[in-house]
Design an enzyme around this catalytic site. Structure first.
Site, mmCIF file in Angstrom:
data_model
loop_
_atom_site.group_PDB
_atom_site.id
_atom_site.type_symbol
_atom_site.label_atom_id
_atom_site.label_comp_id
_atom_site.label_asym_id
_atom_site.label_seq_id
_atom_site.Cartn_x
_atom_site.Cartn_y
_atom_site.Cartn_z
ATOM 1 N N HIS A 22 36.943 -13.456 43.118
ATOM 2 C CA HIS A 22 36.739 -14.244 41.893
ATOM 3 C C HIS A 22 37.518 -15.562 41.956
ATOM 4 O O HIS A 22 36.951 -16.641 41.726
ATOM 5 C CB HIS A 22 37.189 -13.424 40.682
ATOM 6 C CG HIS A 22 37.025 -14.128 39.376
ATOM 7 N ND1 HIS A 22 35.903 -13.986 38.583
ATOM 8 C CD2 HIS A 22 37.829 -15.001 38.712
ATOM 9 C CE1 HIS A 22 36.030 -14.729 37.497
ATOM 10 N NE2 HIS A 22 37.192 -15.358 37.553
ATOM 11 N N GLU A 23 38.805 -15.459 42.277
ATOM 12 C CA GLU A 23 39.629 -16.671 42.304
ATOM 13 C C GLU A 23 39.250 -17.578 43.469
ATOM 14 O O GLU A 23 39.342 -18.798 43.360
ATOM 15 C CB GLU A 23 41.110 -16.291 42.382
ATOM 16 C CG GLU A 23 41.613 -15.476 41.198
ATOM 17 C CD GLU A 23 41.373 -16.150 39.857
ATOM 18 O OE1 GLU A 23 41.303 -17.404 39.816
ATOM 19 O OE2 GLU A 23 41.256 -15.435 38.850
ATOM 20 N N HIS A 26 36.576 -19.954 42.358
ATOM 21 C CA HIS A 26 37.128 -21.139 41.682
ATOM 22 C C HIS A 26 37.740 -22.101 42.705
ATOM 23 O O HIS A 26 37.515 -23.315 42.661
ATOM 24 C CB HIS A 26 38.217 -20.722 40.687
ATOM 25 C CG HIS A 26 37.720 -19.950 39.508
ATOM 26 N ND1 HIS A 26 36.669 -20.369 38.723
ATOM 27 C CD2 HIS A 26 38.155 -18.769 38.957
ATOM 28 C CE1 HIS A 26 36.462 -19.489 37.743
ATOM 29 N NE2 HIS A 26 37.346 -18.517 37.869
#
Length: 453
Positions: A22-23, A26
Site C-alpha cells: 500500500h505505502e 504512494h
C-alpha cells in the site's frame, strides 16, 4: 500457546505485506510525480530500524506493526527550502495529488489480483460440493444427500467453499435463489431454494446450518468413540464399533442413531443393534435407558459418543493454468469487491449485524493462522481478501483515510481552490472519531466473538 504464537506471526507477516505494498504505491507514484519523499515507514512509533537511501529518503521499520506511512515534503507540515518548493506535495497540480493518494488503494487492488492469480496457479484444495444431509428449507426445496451443487444463482460452485460463499449473500437478503444440482444418479435438476422463509434474525455465522444443509465431508460416521460406564451400551458396545443397523433399520451415519433410539425406547423391550467390529459383523441385544437432559427433557439414550476422527482429506481442487488464471483472478477480484460493497451496504441498513462485519486484529490473526495451516493457496486467498478490504476501505470518504483526501481534491476540482485549513482540520477530528469508533467496535467484536464465546 502454539496457536497464539502462530496467529501473531501470521498477523504481523500479513499486515507487513499489505502495508508495504500500500505505502509503496504512494511512494512509487509520488516519486514519479516529482514529489520528494522524506520517510517510508512500515509501522508506527519509534523506529526499530532505519536507513537513509541514496535518494535521501529514510526507510524505517517501526515498533507498532499496525500500519505505515509515506512522509512527503509539504509546506503544511514544516518549512521547505526555496530550492525544493517544486518538490513539495502541496505545490503539485491537483490531478497529481489525486494520483499519489489513490495509488495506495490501487496497489492493494492489484496485489489482490496477483494473489488470486497465484492461488489459482498453485491450486486451492477444497471439499467437493456434495450434500451430506438436507433438512428444513433445504429438504423442502428438494435437496437430498448425495446431490452435487453445480451452481447457486449464476455463480458456479466447483467446491463447497464456493457453495457457502454463494448462499450467504442470498440468505442475508432473504432472497429465493435457484440451485443447480446433479443427483447421485447423474440426473441434473434446478431447484428453487426459498431463503425468503428464513427467520428475520438468524445466526449469520451458521447460515448454511440454518438453511438445513450439511456437507458430505462433515458427516460424522456411526463409529463409537466412547461408552459411558453404567449405561445401556456398557458391556455391549465397544470403542471402534461401526453401527450398521438398529432393529433392522440401516444406519448411514451418526445422525441416524438418535431417532431410532427414541423409537426403540418408546416401544420398550430388547432390540438388535448390528455392528462391525475388527472385520466381523455382530448382532447384539440392547435396551435404551431413559435419561433427563439439563433442561429437564426426557429422552432415551444408549450412553455412547461418536469417535473424534481426523479431518477428512480434501477431495476437490480449484486450479487454472498460468494464462487461464489471469482472467479468473480479475473476475474473482471483481466478484469479491461487489460482495464487499454489498456487505458494507447491509451493515448500514441493518440487514447484517456489525458484530459479524467489522473484524479486529484477534479475528484476523486467528483466520490467517487457520488459512495458512491449510496450505499456501489458502493463505494467498485470505491475503487477497485482506488486501482487497484494505484497498476498498481506504477509499471510503472518511477524513484521514485516502478516500477523505480524495474527497477534498474532488471538491477542489469543482470549486477551483483548495479546501480551507479550517475545514480540513475539522475533517481530521471527525475522521479520527470515526476511526476510533470503528477500532473500538472491532476490538469489542474480538472480545465477544473470540473470548466470550
Amino acid at each position: 500457546m502454539g496457536e497464539l504464537i502462530g496467529s501473531l506471526w501470521w498477523l504481523v507477516v500479513s499486515l507487513g505485506v499489505l502495508v508495504s505494498i500500500h505505502e509503496y504505491g504512494h511512494f512509487w507514484v509520488a516519486r514519479r510525480c516529482g514529489v520528494r519523499v522524506l520517510r517510508f515507514s512500515i509501522g508506527f512509533g519509534k523506529p526499530l530500524w532505519m536507513k537513509r537511501g541514496a535518494d535521501g529518503t529514510e526507510y524505517a521499520v517501526a515498533a507498532i506493526p499496525l500500519g505505515g506511512y509515506v512522509k512527503m515534503l509539504d509546506e503544511r507540515e514544516g518549512d521547505v527550502p526555496d530550492a525544493q518548493l517544486d518538490q513539495a506535495f502541496n505545490r503539485k497540480p491537483v490531478w497529481r495529488r489525486i494520483a499519489i493518494v489513490a495509488a495506495g488503494p490501487v496497489a492493494n487492488l492489484l496485489l489482490c489480483v496477483a494473489l488470486f492469480w497465484g492461488m489459482f496457479v498453485i491450486g486451492r484444495p477444497d471439499y467437493a460440493p456434495v450434500v451430506g444431509g438436507a433438512e428444513r428449507i433445504a429438504a423442502e426445496a428438494g435437496l437430498r444427500a448425495g446431490d452435487t451443487v453445480r451452481a447457486v444463482g449464476t455463480r458456479a460452485t466447483p467446491t463447497w467453499s464456493e457453495v457457502q460463499m454463494a448462499l450467504l449473500p442470498a440468505a442475508l437478503d432473504h432472497e429465493d435463489v435457484p440451485v443447480r444440482v446433479t443427483g447421485d444418479d447423474g440426473s441434473e435438476r434446478t431447484l428453487q431454494l426459498p431463503l425468503s422463509q428464513l427467520p428475520e434474525h438468524f445466526d449469520e455465522r451458521n447460515a448454511i446450518g440454518v438453511i438445513g444443509l450439511s456437507p458430505r465431508h462433515a458427516v460424522v460416521p456411526a463409529v463409537v468413540g466412547r461408552v459411558s460406564p453404567d449405561t445401556a451400551a456398557w458391556g455391549v458396545l465397544a470403542e471402534g464399533d461401526r453401527i450398521t443397523a438398529i432393529d433392522g433399520n440401516p444406519v448411514a451415519d451418526w445422525r441416524g442413531i438418535g431417532p431410532q433410539v427414541q423409537a426403540l425406547g418408546a416401544q420398550g423391550g430388547l432390540a438388535m443393534i448390528e455392528v462391525e467390529r475388527d472385520g466381523e459383523r455382530l448382532a447384539l441385544e440392547i435396551q435404551p435407558r431413559e435419561a433427563t437432559d439439563e433442561d429437564g427433557t426426557q429422552r432415551w439414550v444408549l450412553g455412547i459418543e461418536p469417535a473424534r476422527g481426523v479431518r477428512p482429506e480434501f477431495d476437490a481442487m480449484r486450479r487454472y493454468g498460468p494464462l487461464q488464471a489471469i482472467p479468473a483472478a480479475f473476475a474473482e477480484t471483481a466478484h469479491q469487491a461487489r460482495e464487499l460493497f454489498a456487505m458494507i451496504g447491509r451493515a448500514f441498513t441493518g440487514k447484517v449485524s456489525v458484530q459479524n462485519t467489522v473484524a479486529g486484529p484477534v479475528t484476523i490473526a486467528r483466520a490467517t493462522n487457520a488459512f495458512a495451516g491449510q496450505g499456501a493457496a489458502w493463505y494467498l486467498s485470505i491475503l487477497a481478501l485482506l488486501s482487497l478490504s484494505l484497498g476498498i476501505l481506504n477509499l471510503l470518504p472518511i477524513p484521514i483515510l485516502d478516500g477523505g483526501h480524495l474527497l477534498y481534491y474532488l471538491i477542489e476540482l469543482v470549486k477551483g481552490s483548495p479546501v480551507s485549513e479550517r475545514v480540513m482540520a475539522a475533517g481530521q477530528y471527525v475522521g479520527l472519531a470515526l476511526i476510533a469508533g470503528l477500532m473500538g467496535l472491532a476490538f469489542y467484536n474480538d472480545i465477544v466473538n473470540n473470548l466470550v464465546h
